[in-house]
Design a protein around this motif. Structure first.
Motif, PDB file in Angstrom:
ATOM      1  N   THR A   1      56.662 -52.784 -14.737  1.00 34.50           N
ATOM      2  CA  THR A   1      57.201 -51.837 -15.710  1.00 34.50           C
ATOM      3  C   THR A   1      56.654 -52.074 -17.113  1.00 34.50           C
ATOM      4  O   THR A   1      56.144 -53.144 -17.440  1.00 34.50           O
ATOM      5  N   ALA A   2      56.779 -51.033 -17.930  1.00 28.70           N
ATOM      6  CA  ALA A   2      56.317 -51.073 -19.320  1.00 28.70           C
ATOM      7  C   ALA A   2      57.319 -50.333 -20.187  1.00 28.70           C
ATOM      8  O   ALA A   2      58.189 -49.599 -19.690  1.00 28.70           O
ATOM      9  N   LEU A   3      57.185 -50.525 -21.490  1.00 31.32           N
ATOM     10  CA  LEU A   3      58.066 -49.892 -22.465  1.00 31.32           C
ATOM     11  C   LEU A   3      57.228 -48.964 -23.330  1.00 31.32           C
ATOM     12  O   LEU A   3      56.350 -49.421 -24.068  1.00 31.32           O
ATOM     13  N   GLY A   4      57.478 -47.663 -23.231  1.00 30.59           N
ATOM     14  CA  GLY A   4      56.678 -46.673 -23.951  1.00 30.59           C
ATOM     15  C   GLY A   4      57.361 -46.209 -25.223  1.00 30.59           C
ATOM     16  O   GLY A   4      58.000 -45.152 -25.237  1.00 30.59           O
ATOM     17  N   MET A   5      57.213 -46.982 -26.279  1.00 30.30           N
ATOM     18  CA  MET A   5      57.803 -46.630 -27.571  1.00 30.30           C
ATOM     19  C   MET A   5      56.728 -46.270 -28.605  1.00 30.30           C
ATOM     20  O   MET A   5      56.754 -45.211 -29.220  1.00 30.30           O
ATOM     21  N   THR A   6      55.772 -47.160 -28.813  1.00 27.63           N
ATOM     22  CA  THR A   6      54.782 -47.019 -29.882  1.00 27.63           C
ATOM     23  C   THR A   6      53.845 -45.849 -29.641  1.00 27.63           C
ATOM     24  O   THR A   6      53.356 -45.634 -28.533  1.00 27.63           O
ATOM     25  N   GLU A   7      53.580 -45.096 -30.716  1.00 29.53           N
ATOM     26  CA  GLU A   7      52.665 -43.962 -30.654  1.00 29.53           C
ATOM     27  C   GLU A   7      51.579 -44.116 -31.709  1.00 29.53           C
ATOM     28  O   GLU A   7      51.721 -44.907 -32.653  1.00 29.53           O
ATOM     29  N   PRO A   8      50.473 -43.361 -31.579  1.00 31.51           N
ATOM     30  CA  PRO A   8      49.397 -43.464 -32.563  1.00 31.51           C
ATOM     31  C   PRO A   8      49.870 -43.242 -34.000  1.00 31.51           C
ATOM     32  O   PRO A   8      49.356 -43.859 -34.931  1.00 31.51           O
ATOM     33  N   SER A   9      50.872 -42.387 -34.184  1.00 34.40           N
ATOM     34  CA  SER A   9      51.349 -42.099 -35.542  1.00 34.40           C
ATOM     35  C   SER A   9      52.739 -42.656 -35.811  1.00 34.40           C
ATOM     36  O   SER A   9      53.338 -42.375 -36.839  1.00 34.40           O
ATOM     37  N   ALA A  10      53.269 -43.450 -34.873  1.00 39.34           N
ATOM     38  CA  ALA A  10      54.611 -44.005 -35.050  1.00 39.34           C
ATOM     39  C   ALA A  10      54.660 -45.387 -34.420  1.00 39.34           C
ATOM     40  O   ALA A  10      54.777 -45.521 -33.203  1.00 39.34           O
ATOM     41  N   GLY A  11      54.560 -46.413 -35.256  1.00 38.42           N
ATOM     42  CA  GLY A  11      54.638 -47.784 -34.769  1.00 38.42           C
ATOM     43  C   GLY A  11      56.059 -48.286 -34.875  1.00 38.42           C
ATOM     44  O   GLY A  11      56.917 -47.979 -34.058  1.00 38.42           O
ATOM     45  N   SER A  12      56.332 -49.045 -35.937  1.00 39.19           N
ATOM     46  CA  SER A  12      57.684 -49.560 -36.133  1.00 39.19           C
ATOM     47  C   SER A  12      58.671 -48.452 -36.488  1.00 39.19           C
ATOM     48  O   SER A  12      59.879 -48.611 -36.328  1.00 39.19           O
ATOM     49  N   ASP A  13      58.172 -47.307 -36.965  1.00 39.22           N
ATOM     50  CA  ASP A  13      59.037 -46.187 -37.336  1.00 39.22           C
ATOM     51  C   ASP A  13      59.323 -45.334 -36.106  1.00 39.22           C
ATOM     52  O   ASP A  13      58.706 -44.289 -35.895  1.00 39.22           O
TER      53      ASP A  13
ATOM     54  N   VAL B   1      50.708 -45.694 -27.294  1.00 37.77           N
ATOM     55  CA  VAL B   1      49.565 -46.582 -27.496  1.00 37.77           C
ATOM     56  C   VAL B   1      50.034 -48.034 -27.606  1.00 37.77           C
ATOM     57  O   VAL B   1      51.195 -48.291 -27.925  1.00 37.77           O
ATOM     58  N   PHE B   2      49.122 -48.968 -27.334  1.00 35.71           N
ATOM     59  CA  PHE B   2      49.395 -50.407 -27.365  1.00 35.71           C
ATOM     60  C   PHE B   2      50.524 -50.781 -26.391  1.00 35.71           C
ATOM     61  O   PHE B   2      51.387 -51.592 -26.712  1.00 35.71           O
ATOM     62  N   ILE B   3      50.494 -50.200 -25.213  1.00 38.83           N
ATOM     63  CA  ILE B   3      51.574 -50.412 -24.257  1.00 38.83           C
ATOM     64  C   ILE B   3      51.261 -51.596 -23.341  1.00 38.83           C
ATOM     65  O   ILE B   3      50.355 -51.530 -22.501  1.00 38.83           O
ATOM     66  N   THR B   4      52.028 -52.667 -23.500  1.00 36.19           N
ATOM     67  CA  THR B   4      51.894 -53.847 -22.650  1.00 36.19           C
ATOM     68  C   THR B   4      52.277 -53.499 -21.214  1.00 36.19           C
ATOM     69  O   THR B   4      53.276 -52.823 -20.983  1.00 36.19           O
ATOM     70  N   ASN B   5      51.459 -53.937 -20.268  1.00 36.25           N
ATOM     71  CA  ASN B   5      51.593 -53.632 -18.832  1.00 36.25           C
ATOM     72  C   ASN B   5      51.224 -52.189 -18.515  1.00 36.25           C
ATOM     73  O   ASN B   5      51.513 -51.701 -17.413  1.00 36.25           O
ATOM     74  N   GLY B   6      50.566 -51.517 -19.451  1.00 36.37           N
ATOM     75  CA  GLY B   6      50.266 -50.096 -19.260  1.00 36.37           C
ATOM     76  C   GLY B   6      49.383 -49.786 -18.070  1.00 36.37           C
ATOM     77  O   GLY B   6      49.601 -48.794 -17.370  1.00 36.37           O
ATOM     78  N   ILE B   7      48.371 -50.607 -17.829  1.00 35.90           N
ATOM     79  CA  ILE B   7      47.454 -50.338 -16.719  1.00 35.90           C
ATOM     80  C   ILE B   7      48.140 -50.524 -15.370  1.00 35.90           C
ATOM     81  O   ILE B   7      48.008 -49.702 -14.455  1.00 35.90           O
ATOM     82  N   HIS B   8      48.884 -51.601 -15.219  1.00 39.52           N
ATOM     83  CA  HIS B   8      49.512 -51.917 -13.930  1.00 39.52           C
ATOM     84  C   HIS B   8      50.854 -51.204 -13.731  1.00 39.52           C
ATOM     85  O   HIS B   8      51.412 -51.252 -12.633  1.00 39.52           O
ATOM     86  N   ALA B   9      51.373 -50.564 -14.759  1.00 42.85           N
ATOM     87  CA  ALA B   9      52.737 -50.038 -14.704  1.00 42.85           C
ATOM     88  C   ALA B   9      52.951 -49.023 -13.580  1.00 42.85           C
ATOM     89  O   ALA B   9      52.147 -48.115 -13.376  1.00 42.85           O
ATOM     90  N   ASP B  10      54.055 -49.207 -12.885  1.00 42.19           N
ATOM     91  CA  ASP B  10      54.515 -48.237 -11.888  1.00 42.19           C
ATOM     92  C   ASP B  10      55.630 -47.366 -12.464  1.00 42.19           C
ATOM     93  O   ASP B  10      55.895 -46.277 -11.964  1.00 42.19           O
ATOM     94  N   MET B  11      56.292 -47.891 -13.474  1.00 41.67           N
ATOM     95  CA  MET B  11      57.346 -47.132 -14.155  1.00 41.67           C
ATOM     96  C   MET B  11      57.355 -47.515 -15.635  1.00 41.67           C
ATOM     97  O   MET B  11      57.140 -48.674 -15.976  1.00 41.67           O
ATOM     98  N   VAL B  12      57.608 -46.523 -16.480  1.00 42.85           N
ATOM     99  CA  VAL B  12      57.624 -46.755 -17.923  1.00 42.85           C
ATOM    100  C   VAL B  12      58.906 -46.178 -18.509  1.00 42.85           C
ATOM    101  O   VAL B  12      59.280 -45.038 -18.204  1.00 42.85           O
TER     102      VAL B  12
END
Length: 376
Positions: free
Chosen positions: A117-129, A151-162
């Motif tokens: 699994t991965a956590l999909g929060m960060t975006e190209p135009s929204a990091g900490s905000d 973007v910058f999603i840890t486990n993004g390549i192997h992720a089965d669920m985000v």
């Protein structure tokens, strides 16, 4: 405490047998093998503090933190970061907010390593905000249709669920953010190439794209519009994980530096005899002990459900700032050898740098603390 130390011995043996022989190759290949998640699952390392019905070992949260600390102490920071996202962040989101159906669907596979699994929060135009998210999830009958990117999603390549944060009502700002458990195999979900990074080379980091990804309403995690609140609710645990990684990483760097300065000769004596060396190591040991004390204080508050967002911000800022500074000092004591890949301290240095950036930058941590003191 005895159980914790028994787990620690087991984790140390596991890392020596299953990681040490391969980690250099993973770093060179710039990704950890997908199958290693199953190896961790078979060893009982994933979701250790979860109930047995979900495949957990029913250990305490201390054990989950200890696993990350030992990974970082051994120099496997990329592995610890991947573990933190999967077992220490995504799994609690599901356990604390999810329905029984969602728990049964995802947690057992996460414990075995069959599901990454991965956590999909960060975006190209929204990091900490996080309130500035642009990814949208529009209701369409009994489904939601998701469009956007992460973007910058840890486990993004192997992720089965985000776990994906998306705006379900853009007019409401942060109050219009919702969370979704998105199956990575759905049509319209795609992954960019692995992102090459300054450090944590074997870490799996990617950009994710959502093009009319249709998910059922049952994929909504918790209630619509409460995503930002859920994220704030889960931040203390997430930042405890980041802080314990920093502490373990510094301990590992300090251990190897002490061993090196005892052996290295200069001007006819061990460099451990120079006052500068001794003072630098004494300063590092003292600051590490103080940061560990802060972490233990915060952990005690976490168990009492009294750890605040401000507590988490102070701990994350203090621990990661210490990590970057002290590992730099340790590398300096290696001299020119510290700048070569022959000595692991160079990898420690590279891997540490991102810690003051992800999971909320140091600048954002300071702002959170200041707001707690002064109000907005």
């Amino acid at each position: 405490m005895e159980i914790l130390e028994e787990f620690r011995d087991m984790v140390q043996r596991f890392l020596q047998q299953e990681v040490a022989p391969h980690y250099q190759d993973w770093e060179a290949q710039k990704i950890m093998p997908r199958g290693f998640w199953n190896v961790m699952g078979q060893a009982g390392l994933l979701l250790v503090d979860f109930e047995s019905e979900y495949g957990g070992a029913e250990a305490s949260f201390d054990v989950s933190l200890m696993v990350q600390e030992e990974m970082c102490r051994a120099g496997y920071h990329a592995l610890a970061s991947a573990y933190n996202i999967h077992a220490n962040i995504v799994a609690p989101y599901i356990a604390n907010i999810g329905t029984d159906e969602q728990k049964q669907t995802w947690l057992p596979g996460m414990a075995s390593g069959d599901i990454v699994t991965a956590l999909g929060m960060t975006e190209p135009s929204a990091g900490s905000d996080l309130a500035a998210l642009r990814t949208r999830a529009d209701r369409d009958g009994d489904d939601y249709i998701i469009n956007g990117s992460k973007v910058f999603i840890t486990n993004g390549i192997h992720a089965d669920m985000v776990v994906v944060a998306a705006k379900t009502d853009p007019s409401l700002g942060s109050k219009g953010v919702s969370l979704f458990l998105v199956d990575a195999h759905l049509p319209g979900f795609s992954k960019g190439k692995k992102i090459d990074k300054m450090g944590q080379h074997s870490g799996d980091t990617a950009e994710l794209f959502f093009s009319d990804v249709r998910v059922p309403a049952s994929a909504l995690l918790g209630s619509a519009g409460r995503g930002f609140g859920y994220m704030m609710q889960e931040l203390p645990r997430e930042r405890l994980g980041v802080a314990v990684q920093a502490i373990g990483h510094v301990q590992g760097a300090l251990d190897m530096t002490v061993a090196y300065v005892k052996e290295r000769q200069a001007f006819g004596q061990s460099i451990s005899q120079f006052q500068n060396t001794r003072f630098k190591l004494a300063e590092a040991q003292t600051e590490l002990a103080m940061c560990r004390a802060l972490m233990e204080k915060c952990l005690a508050k976490f168990y009492q459900k009294k750890m605040t967002v401000e507590d988490a911000a102070m701990l994350k800022y203090a621990a990661t700032d210490m990590q970057v500074r002290l590992i730099s000092e340790c590398l300096q004591l290696f001299g020119g050898y510290g700048y070569t890949d022959e000595y692991p301290i160079s990898r420690f240095y590279r891997d540490a740098r991102v810690q003051t950036i992800y999971a909320g930058s140091s600048e954002i941590m300071k702002e959170i603390v200041a707001r707690g003191l002064l109000g907005r």
